[in-house]
Design an enzyme around this catalytic site. Sequence first.
Site, PDB file in Angstrom:
ATOM      1  CB  SER A  13       1.888  -8.064   1.466  1.00  0.00           C
ATOM      2  OG  SER A  13       0.421  -7.944   1.836  1.00  0.00           O
ATOM      3  CB  THR A  58      -0.746   0.083   1.139  1.00  0.00           C
ATOM      4  OG1 THR A  58      -1.850  -1.263   1.370  1.00  0.00           O
ATOM      5  CG2 THR A  58      -1.805   1.251   1.256  1.00  0.00           C
TER       6      THR A  58
END
Length: 344
Positions: A60, A15
Amino acid sequence: MTKKPNILIVYTGGTIGMVKDYETGALKAFDFSQISNKIPELQQLNCTIETISFEEPIDSSNMNIDYYVEIAEIIANKYNEFDGFVVLTGSDTMSYISSAISFMFENLQKPVIFTGSQLPIGDLRTDAKENLITSVQIAASSDNGEPIIQEVGLYFEYKLYRANRTTKISAEQFEAFTSMNYPPLVESGVHLNFNYPLLLRLRGEEKELVFRKKLDNNIAVLKLFPGITEKVVRSYLGIEGLRGLILETYGAGNAPTEKWFLKVLGEFIEKDVYVVNVTQCAGGSVILGHYETSSGLKSLGVIDGKDITTETAVAKMMYLLGEDLTKERFKRYFELSLRGEIRE
């Protein structure tokens, strides 16, 4: 005049590296070579900053041991050129990744700080800027020419933790991580407050960095729950090539005392599968043999995970399986603190 520390920012994805296209509203990857333009405050830090990014940012959730090795190789190849490293990854698996990196480097004497954010770097209320600025500042901090942090850390929301002691606890709060069994190494307020007695230091003379990149991911995690059946536990025995099982038990390492359960665990150990006992509790420790409900596990030869987190147990098992140890040495090293990940 002392030279400015040279810090390398390694962006892998997540992010923190996203900015909003205000025409379409979509998020797109940020060009980290332009980091000083986006965060001009970095120019006020007493260090030089360079960046390197994965060709394709990795979410991730898609992280695996090949990417662990790629991150570690960047650090190993640049180790002599830089005084500190800041690694940006997605927060969802950051505890797993940073824990693995901590084991892959032996004799580490420079800071490797993992960070990320809950909101993209271009968001109005982002936590990305503070996390990144302070991570760089910590990585550049020195005392008498020596880096203050000489281990792998994880920085989020005003606290630096030992990476292999962390767990992600919130998908919504800026304070996304905690370390239940070990205090923060650094707390960021008006000043950076380093908790010096907690910091890792190499004993004796300076040693050369050893980079160990052979990881074995033939492992599984089995979380116990009341009413778990023999069929479920036994199904793990059928996993081809399984070499390690992390058993998430209750409380201080307790598990069912039913004959079938102990019999199946015994079969794992007979098949040379390492079984490690870790607690499901967010804080506290396994104490094998403390209660009758864990004495059976101890007698079978189950490895005592003590106060290790599940994330770090996964990383440590991958690392030790890659070292091709005897059974006795594997058990001894798993129960020993290698990178400050477990109580002495």
